[in-house]
Design an enzyme around this catalytic site. Structure first.
Site, PDB file in Angstrom:
ATOM      1  N   LYS A  69      -2.410  -1.924  -3.219  1.00 28.28           N
ATOM      2  CA  LYS A  69      -3.475  -1.073  -2.655  1.00 28.28           C
ATOM      3  C   LYS A  69      -3.038   0.385  -2.824  1.00 28.28           C
ATOM      4  O   LYS A  69      -2.372   0.957  -1.959  1.00 28.28           O
ATOM      5  CB  LYS A  69      -3.698  -1.411  -1.180  1.00 28.28           C
ATOM      6  CG  LYS A  69      -4.725  -0.513  -0.505  1.00 28.28           C
ATOM      7  CD  LYS A  69      -5.190  -1.052   0.833  1.00 28.28           C
ATOM      8  CE  LYS A  69      -6.077  -0.037   1.544  1.00 28.28           C
ATOM      9  NZ  LYS A  69      -6.736  -0.556   2.731  1.00 28.28           N
ATOM     10  N   GLU A 102       0.818  -1.220   0.000  1.00 23.52           N
ATOM     11  CA  GLU A 102       0.000   0.000   0.000  1.00 23.52           C
ATOM     12  C   GLU A 102       0.851   1.270   0.000  1.00 23.52           C
ATOM     13  O   GLU A 102       1.232   1.780   1.055  1.00 23.52           O
ATOM     14  CB  GLU A 102      -0.935   0.021   1.218  1.00 23.52           C
ATOM     15  CG  GLU A 102      -1.839   1.254   1.231  1.00 23.52           C
ATOM     16  CD  GLU A 102      -2.821   1.305   2.404  1.00 23.52           C
ATOM     17  OE1 GLU A 102      -2.810   0.381   3.233  1.00 23.52           O
ATOM     18  OE2 GLU A 102      -3.585   2.277   2.483  1.00 23.52           O
TER      19      GLU A 102
HETATM   20  C1  5MM Z   1      -8.435   1.620   8.278  1.00 22.27           C
HETATM   21  O1  5MM Z   1      -7.342   2.524   8.377  1.00 22.27           O
HETATM   22  C2  5MM Z   1      -6.067   1.957   8.149  1.00 22.27           C
HETATM   23  C3  5MM Z   1      -5.170   2.119   9.326  1.00 22.27           C
HETATM   24  O2  5MM Z   1      -4.726   3.425   9.455  1.00 22.27           O
HETATM   25  P1  5MM Z   1      -3.728   3.838  10.662  1.00 22.27           P
HETATM   26  O3  5MM Z   1      -2.579   2.890  10.643  1.00 22.27           O
HETATM   27  O4  5MM Z   1      -3.350   5.236  10.289  1.00 22.27           O
HETATM   28  O5  5MM Z   1      -4.497   3.768  11.908  1.00 22.27           O
HETATM   29  C4  5MM Z   1      -5.469   2.545   6.870  1.00 22.27           C
HETATM   30  O6  5MM Z   1      -4.191   2.044   6.592  1.00 22.27           O
HETATM   31  C5  5MM Z   1      -6.378   2.179   5.756  1.00 22.27           C
HETATM   32  O7  5MM Z   1      -6.344   0.794   5.552  1.00 22.27           O
HETATM   33  C6  5MM Z   1      -6.006   2.855   4.444  1.00 22.27           C
HETATM   34  O8  5MM Z   1      -5.607   4.179   4.636  1.00 22.27           O
HETATM   35  C7  5MM Z   1      -7.229   2.857   3.572  1.00 22.27           C
HETATM   36  O9  5MM Z   1      -8.297   3.422   4.323  1.00 22.27           O
HETATM   37  P2  5MM Z   1      -9.186   4.537   3.641  1.00 22.27           P
HETATM   38  O10 5MM Z   1     -10.049   5.061   4.765  1.00 22.27           O
HETATM   39  O11 5MM Z   1      -8.247   5.550   3.088  1.00 22.27           O
HETATM   40  O12 5MM Z   1      -9.965   3.785   2.576  1.00 22.27           O
END
Ligand code: 5MM
Length: 352
Positions: A222, A180
């Site tokens: 991702k 990602e």
């Molecule tokens: C669900 O959020 C994930 C964890 O974030 P942190 O490590 O900052 O707590 C994050 O990695 C998420 O999987 C990705 O950003 C994709 O989430 P979004 O909300 O952007 O679809």
């Protein structure tokens, strides 16, 4: 297990995660992030409220029709629902593959506020532990901001190298790594800036994956979509987002990658669905395009739930509705009008 059986197992899991009509639920919010999300509904974040929230999502009836995998946080993969059954078991019984976030957040890099993702120390051991707990895939997120000359080449290279090392370690342990690299929406940059940075980042990520001999048939990518900065006065529409995103991916993502699962990155739930739909309307591509949304799948459900047991059913309905609409977007059959109806699929049927 020998390397060959690992490789074929990885590609089976990757294909299962990309099953037609399904996508991934990113529910791996770290403690700081889930606290921020809960604050938006005036809810305290503690182990009990986090269990109740994740239980609401994972037990939503029929979620398995739209969701192939769920990414968990370290705490969650060890927790159980109120029934006493572990979350891993609950997901497995529904045919949803459990995954795990293995990065440990970020550390500062350089003097311009850039960040490198950390978590390689002891990763081999941690990954073995997650396999024993039932994880089938993993996730590691690197972030790149745009603006003021950023991202620097050093940051792009450093994060890409760590992503590749993580991917190799996961594959050796039998976990499919979700790679990602997220180019952030924050800022006033144009869509063209985002396109150029996304191309630079993906080019370096695939160079590092190749250099570190990661099997590309056993990963999922991702990425962000190529969108305008959130503060940019001119916002690209869905058609422009789809066109620019596919232009970059066709240049940078090798065809043997078994799937691309987008993050939503701060787009509204409806935007994330419409943009995915637009890309899937474009016809034949080398890889299937799906979703691995966090906020874009969860936000309406969190608002509906707000920590109250009596709201579980309506919160699950809100989650299932987003999952269903994104399922339609996988096939390019989502219509924006469906946002105003109870069920996308039912709406389609009633029009037929
Ligand atoms: C669900 O959020 C994930 C964890 O974030 P942190 O490590 O900052 O707590 C994050 O990695 C998420 O999987 C990705 O950003 C994709 O989430 P979004 O909300 O952007 O679809």
């Amino acid at each position: 297990m020998n390397t060959n059986s690992h490789i074929s197992e990885l590609s089976i899991v990757a294909k299962a995660l990309m099953a037609p009509g399904k996508g991934i639920l990113a529910a791996d919010e770290s403690d700081a992030t889930i606290q921020k999300r809960f604050e938006s509904v005036n809810l305290e974040s503690n182990p009990a409220s986090r269990i109740a929230y994740r239980e609401m999502l994972f037990t939503a009836p029929g979620a398995e029709n739209y969701i192939s995998g769920a990414i968990l946080f370290d705490e969650t993969i060890r927790q159980s629902a109120s029934s006493g059954e572990s979350f891993v078991k609950i997901l497995e019984q529904k045919g949803i593959l459990p995954g795990i976030k293995v990065d440990m957040g970020t550390e500062p890099f350089g003097a311009s506020g850039e960040k490198l993702t950390r978590g390689l120390d002891g990763l081999e051991e941690r990954v073995k532990g997650y396999v024993a707990l039932g994880a089938k895939f993993a996730k590691w997120r690197a972030v790149f901001g745009i603006g003021g000359g950023l991202p620097t080449d050093e940051c792009v290279k450093g994060n890409a190298s760590r992503l590749a090392r993580y991917a190799k370690i996961c594959q050796m342990a039998g976990l499919v790594p979700i790679v990602e690299p997220e180019v952030l929406m924050d800022g006033s940059h144009t869509q063209q800036n985002c396109e150029a940075v996304t191309e630079r980042v993906l080019t370096e990520v695939f160079a590092q994956l190749k250099q570190q001999e990661v099997d590309l048939t056993g990963i999922l990518l991702k990425p962000n979509m190529v969108v305008s900065g959130s503060e940019c006065p001119e916002q690209a529409n869905s058609g422009e987002v789809a066109e620019a995103t596919l232009r970059v991916f066709l240049k940078t993502v090798p065809p043997e990658v078994p799937g691309i699962v987008f993050l939503s990155g701060g787009q509204s739930p409806a935007e994330a669905t419409a943009n995915l739909n637009e890309m899937n309307k474009n016809g034949h591509l080398p890889w299937p395009l799906s979703f691995s949304y966090g906020r874009a799948l969860q936000a309406p459900a969190l608002q509906a739930w707000a920590g109250k047991p009596e709201n579980v059913t309506s919160a699950q309905a809100a989650f299932l509705r987003r999952a269903e609409l994104n399922s339609l977007a996988r096939a390019g059959t989502y219509l924006p009008e469906m946002e105003n109806s109870e069920s996308g699929a039912l709406n389609l049927t009633s029009q037929d």
